[in-house]
Scaffold this motif. Structure first.
Motif, short mmCIF file in Angstrom:
data_model
loop_
_atom_site.label_atom_id
_atom_site.label_comp_id
_atom_site.label_asym_id
_atom_site.label_seq_id
_atom_site.Cartn_x
_atom_site.Cartn_y
_atom_site.Cartn_z
N VAL A 149 3.95 6.11 -8.39
CA VAL A 149 4.17 4.67 -7.25
C VAL A 149 3.25 5.02 -5.93
O VAL A 149 2.76 4.33 -5.58
CB VAL A 149 5.59 4.50 -7.01
CG1 VAL A 149 5.86 3.49 -5.78
CG2 VAL A 149 6.48 4.17 -8.05
N ALA A 150 3.19 6.25 -5.49
CA ALA A 150 2.67 6.43 -4.34
C ALA A 150 0.96 6.43 -4.42
O ALA A 150 0.35 5.72 -3.65
CB ALA A 150 2.86 7.95 -3.92
N VAL A 151 0.56 6.99 -5.45
CA VAL A 151 -1.09 6.72 -5.89
C VAL A 151 -1.16 5.38 -6.03
O VAL A 151 -2.37 4.66 -5.48
CB VAL A 151 -1.32 7.83 -7.14
CG1 VAL A 151 -2.66 7.18 -7.62
CG2 VAL A 151 -1.00 9.24 -6.66
N PHE A 152 -0.43 4.64 -6.82
CA PHE A 152 -0.85 3.21 -7.01
C PHE A 152 -0.79 2.49 -5.53
O PHE A 152 -1.72 1.64 -5.51
CB PHE A 152 0.17 2.63 -8.22
CG PHE A 152 0.04 1.15 -8.47
CD1 PHE A 152 -0.85 0.85 -9.05
CD2 PHE A 152 0.71 0.15 -7.45
CE1 PHE A 152 -1.04 -0.81 -9.11
CE2 PHE A 152 0.52 -1.15 -7.67
CZ PHE A 152 -0.19 -1.71 -8.48
N SER A 153 0.27 2.72 -4.77
CA SER A 153 0.28 2.06 -3.60
C SER A 153 -0.89 2.28 -2.70
O SER A 153 -1.48 1.50 -1.92
CB SER A 153 1.35 2.49 -2.96
OG SER A 153 2.81 2.33 -3.69
N ILE A 154 -1.57 3.57 -2.73
CA ILE A 154 -2.46 3.97 -1.84
C ILE A 154 -3.89 3.18 -2.35
O ILE A 154 -4.56 2.67 -1.72
CB ILE A 154 -2.62 5.70 -1.77
CG1 ILE A 154 -1.43 6.21 -1.13
CG2 ILE A 154 -4.08 5.95 -1.37
CD1 ILE A 154 -1.44 7.64 -1.05
N LEU A 155 -3.91 3.43 -3.66
CA LEU A 155 -5.04 2.72 -4.27
C LEU A 155 -5.00 1.09 -4.09
O LEU A 155 -6.28 0.60 -3.73
CB LEU A 155 -5.14 2.94 -5.79
CG LEU A 155 -5.44 4.37 -6.28
CD1 LEU A 155 -5.46 4.54 -7.92
CD2 LEU A 155 -6.68 4.61 -5.81
#
Length: 61
Positions: free
Chosen positions: A31-37
């Motif tokens: 979720v954190a990686v998707f949110s950053i991207l």
């Protein structure tokens, strides 16, 4: 109201399937990686549109 709260806790303890700690951490990273991207994509699109607006109004002025 108190009965509702008590029943909610019973529901959480008895009927909710909780993920393991390691699975929760893995999902949090996803979720954190998707949110950053996603935020970088939105920032990029906003920057491009901002420049296009500047060019458009620069040509008109």
């Amino acid at each position: 109201m108190i009965d509702y709260i008590k029943e909610s806790f019973v529901e959480l303890k008895a009927n909710v399937t909780w993920t393991s700690w390691s699975e929760g951490q893995r999902l949090m990273v996803v979720v954190a990686v998707f949110s950053i991207l996603f935020s970088l994509v939105i920032w990029g699109i906003d920057s491009v549109f901002g420049e296009l607006i500047k060019l458009y109004f620069g040509v008109i002025s």
